[in-house]
Design a protein around this motif. Structure first.
Motif, PDB file in Angstrom:
ATOM      1  N   LEU A   1      29.871  36.604  42.145  1.00 43.95           N
ATOM      2  CA  LEU A   1      30.774  35.805  42.968  1.00 43.95           C
ATOM      3  C   LEU A   1      32.086  35.546  42.225  1.00 43.95           C
ATOM      4  O   LEU A   1      32.193  35.777  41.019  1.00 43.95           O
ATOM      5  CB  LEU A   1      30.109  34.468  43.312  1.00 43.95           C
ATOM      6  N   LYS A   2      33.062  35.054  42.950  1.00 49.73           N
ATOM      7  CA  LYS A   2      34.326  34.701  42.319  1.00 49.73           C
ATOM      8  C   LYS A   2      34.079  33.608  41.288  1.00 49.73           C
ATOM      9  O   LYS A   2      33.447  32.598  41.577  1.00 49.73           O
ATOM     10  CB  LYS A   2      35.321  34.198  43.365  1.00 49.73           C
ATOM     11  N   ASN A   3      34.601  33.840  40.073  1.00 51.60           N
ATOM     12  CA  ASN A   3      34.415  32.866  39.000  1.00 51.60           C
ATOM     13  C   ASN A   3      35.779  32.554  38.387  1.00 51.60           C
ATOM     14  O   ASN A   3      36.320  33.326  37.599  1.00 51.60           O
ATOM     15  CB  ASN A   3      33.468  33.424  37.935  1.00 51.60           C
ATOM     16  N   TYR A   4      36.339  31.418  38.770  1.00 57.13           N
ATOM     17  CA  TYR A   4      37.672  31.058  38.320  1.00 57.13           C
ATOM     18  C   TYR A   4      37.687  30.612  36.864  1.00 57.13           C
ATOM     19  O   TYR A   4      38.755  30.532  36.259  1.00 57.13           O
ATOM     20  CB  TYR A   4      38.259  29.979  39.223  1.00 57.13           C
ATOM     21  N   GLU A   5      36.517  30.314  36.293  1.00 53.49           N
ATOM     22  CA  GLU A   5      36.459  30.038  34.860  1.00 53.49           C
ATOM     23  C   GLU A   5      36.770  31.311  34.075  1.00 53.49           C
ATOM     24  O   GLU A   5      37.336  31.251  32.980  1.00 53.49           O
ATOM     25  CB  GLU A   5      35.083  29.494  34.474  1.00 53.49           C
ATOM     26  N   LYS A   6      36.399  32.454  34.635  1.00 49.77           N
ATOM     27  CA  LYS A   6      36.690  33.736  33.989  1.00 49.77           C
ATOM     28  C   LYS A   6      38.100  34.211  34.289  1.00 49.77           C
ATOM     29  O   LYS A   6      38.830  34.650  33.395  1.00 49.77           O
ATOM     30  CB  LYS A   6      35.706  34.811  34.478  1.00 49.77           C
ATOM     31  N   SER A   7      38.497  34.141  35.545  1.00 47.80           N
ATOM     32  CA  SER A   7      39.748  34.773  35.973  1.00 47.80           C
ATOM     33  C   SER A   7      40.959  33.857  35.908  1.00 47.80           C
ATOM     34  O   SER A   7      42.098  34.316  35.906  1.00 47.80           O
ATOM     35  CB  SER A   7      39.599  35.285  37.409  1.00 47.80           C
ATOM     36  N   GLY A   8      40.721  32.546  35.838  1.00 47.91           N
ATOM     37  CA  GLY A   8      41.816  31.593  35.928  1.00 47.91           C
ATOM     38  C   GLY A   8      41.985  31.120  37.366  1.00 47.91           C
ATOM     39  O   GLY A   8      41.646  31.831  38.310  1.00 47.91           O
ATOM     40  N   VAL A   9      42.498  29.915  37.510  1.00 49.02           N
ATOM     41  CA  VAL A   9      42.604  29.303  38.834  1.00 49.02           C
ATOM     42  C   VAL A   9      43.940  29.665  39.467  1.00 49.02           C
ATOM     43  O   VAL A   9      44.989  29.591  38.826  1.00 49.02           O
ATOM     44  CB  VAL A   9      42.464  27.770  38.727  1.00 49.02           C
ATOM     45  N   PRO A  10      43.942  30.058  40.756  1.00 46.73           N
ATOM     46  CA  PRO A  10      45.195  30.419  41.424  1.00 46.73           C
ATOM     47  C   PRO A  10      46.174  29.244  41.500  1.00 46.73           C
ATOM     48  O   PRO A  10      45.779  28.070  41.501  1.00 46.73           O
ATOM     49  CB  PRO A  10      44.740  30.825  42.840  1.00 46.73           C
TER      50      PRO A  10
END
Length: 546
Positions: free
Chosen positions: A46-55
């Motif tokens: 799933l989308k993981n903003y901890e990995k990718s950074g928050v938009p």
């Protein structure tokens, strides 16, 4: 030794820093986590903003913000479990996790069954969900059983939301389901980002026992609107109609005004942990059984919206630093608010709950046995997950209190969305630092948000120039001449008062460099400080189990 050390540094400089970063998943110290492979694989997909950074703007209460309706629809599939327990909801830039731990332990000490939900984790994702009177992480068996029970509904939800459901939303839902299943008396819930549009902010006024805002600082600026004012507005989004609000603080006056205005509009009584009638004092510091301990006084006397009173003298906190005393005072105010609402909470339970609280990675001293495992027999090693300029300042204040005359060597790794120069300024201005070794650590098991050590070095050089601090780094001829053969016991200051700035890809290499520098003068105490993120702390703790 110094000849070997020189060649080690030079070889590190020549080969540069490579992205040899291990996944946190591979470093899990709990064997039973293997039972959760299906769950971990699923949420990793799933989308993981901890990995990718928050938009940008994702945490604001605007059209750019996260869709809280999506979280409500997900919870509706499971019968709205969050409506089946009372909750304390905590937002804030710093201090959320520590405050949550303090509050949870106060309530457990009184005998309540408590659910606690926080993020991120240090060693295992199970740490994010604590259940019952013991305060232990949820078992892998229970998590795995829940996952297989709800997987079909999750699949349908992901499909209905066009794949937009995130890692955090699913795990938050699982936490709330477990709290309802276990019939906890109360849950203590930490917001993940901001407040208004955070997945945890589905708690209604009827379910909220108290809202807490610990601090407001310049972290996640882009995601939260770009200013302290928009950050304050986002965090104030957890305030609910008629429910008490506890402020940690201190806050800038205009920031506190934004929060209090929202509370007034919501008819929410406000209690401030730094009210002028309160008294907080650190009286002494010591190390007991290998753990730091500070003796403090907390006196709460509020007379404004709510009349609350509590005096705790000679309190022994395992969480050192003035900032942790502030967090403990905030938790005390929450406990008193709950008592005002009819919850049974004695002063003795508040005291014992605060005193039993201890978290990994918060001014954590490794034991002598742990240092030996790392190959650093006799070394003093301090772990702290500080990653903002505010937390860096708090860390330096704690170090000055605990080790006022120690020589300091820092090992630092940071995420790419942090204020690297601001962090460096607070460290370098807080005390003389003999050496800083910059490295890299995986963020949530990936390298997407990892800052290359070479970029960190640029920030530290910039910070040193702004402060007028002399440093010696790999780009200077002087650096290569620094470690010519000299006796290890030489009293001369080899770096002539300058701070050595180095980069190294290997964590073990970083620790070895730091230890060898500090061992140049064995008659003076040295401390190796590992900081910059909870993720490098996680890497160190994971290596203890290798």
């Amino acid at each position: 030794m110094l000849l070997h050390f020189k060649s080690f540094l030079l070889s590190s400089s020549r080969r540069g820093i490579t992205r040899k970063v291990c996944s946190v998943r591979t470093m899990c110290s709990y064997r039973e986590d293997l039972e959760m492979k299906d769950l971990l694989d699923y949420i990793d997909s799933l989308k993981n903003y901890e990995k990718s950074g928050v938009p940008t703007g994702a945490g604001t209460d605007s059209h750019d913000g996260f869709d809280l309706g999506r979280m409500r629809r997900l919870m509706d599939r499971f019968g709205n479990p969050h409506s089946k327990f009372k909750a304390v909801h905590i937002a804030g830039t710093k201090g959320k996790g520590s405050t949550a731990a303090f509050i949870s332990n106060i309530l457990r000490t009184e005998g309540y069954s408590v659910g606690c939900y926080t993020s991120p984790h240090i060693q295992t994702i199970r740490e994010r969900i604590l259940l019952g009177r013991s305060g232990d992480p949820v078992s892998a068996k229970l998590l795995n059983s829940l996952f297989h029970r709800i997987k079909q509904d999750l699949d349908q939800a992901v499909k209905a939301e066009n794949g937009c459901i995130s890692h955090f939303e699913v795990f938050t839902a699982m936490a709330f389901i477990l709290f309802a299943d276990e019939k906890v008396d109360i849950a203590v819930i930490e917001a993940g980002l901001g407040g208004a549009r955070d997945a945890t902010n589905i708690i209604s006024s009827s379910g909220l026992a108290a809202a807490v805002i610990t601090t407001v600082g310049e972290e996640h600026l882009a995601a939260l609107g770009g200013s302290l004012e928009t950050i304050a507005t986002a965090k104030a989004g957890i305030i609910k109609q008629g429910c008490p609000l506890v402020l940690g603080g201190p806050f800038l006056p205009h920031i506190e005004h934004i929060i209090r205005d929202k509370a007034v509009n919501m008819d929410s009584p406000v209690v401030s942990a730094y009210d002028s009638g309160n008294n907080l004092a650190v009286k002494s510091f010591s190390i007991l059984n290998g753990k730091p301990c500070q003796t403090c006084d907390i006196e709460i006397q509020t007379v404004k919206d709510l009349r609350l009173s509590c005096k705790l003298h000679d309190l022994k906190l395992q969480m050192p630093g003035a900032h942790q005393l502030q967090n403990a005072a905030t938790a005390t105010c929450v406990a008193l608010c709950l008592r005002n609402l009819g919850w049974r909470i004695s002063d003795d339970s508040i005291r014992r709950g605060l005193e039993r609280t201890y978290l990994l990675g918060r001014s954590q001293l490794l034991t002598s046995d742990e240092a030996k495992v790392l190959g650093l027999t006799g070394a003093t090693i301090l772990l702290d997950g500080a990653h903002t300029k505010e937390s860096a300042k708090a860390l330096m204040n704690t170090i000055r209190m605990a080790f006022p005359k120690a020589r300091l060597a820092f090992v630092v790794a940071m995420a790419c969305d942090k204020d690297h120069a601001g962090f460096a300024r607070e460290i370098l201005s807080g005390s003389y630092v003999e050496t800083v070794i910059l490295t890299e650590a995986a963020i949530a098991g990936a390298v997407t948000r990892t800052t290359p050590a070479s970029l960190l070095r640029d920030s530290w050089i910039k910070a040193s120039e702004e402060l007028g601090i002399n440093i010696c780094h790999e780009g200077m001829t002087e650096y290569r001449e620094l470690f010519k053969e000299q006796p290890a016991s030489s009293e001369s200051n080899l770096n002539d008062g300058k701070t050595i700035l180095a980069t190294e890809s290997s964590l073990k290499g970083c620790l070895r460099i730091a230890n060898e520098i500090l061992n140049r003068r064995r008659d003076e105490k040295g401390v190796i400080v590992i900081t910059g993120s909870l993720h490098i702390v996680s890497s160190v703790l994971a290596s203890l189990g290798d």
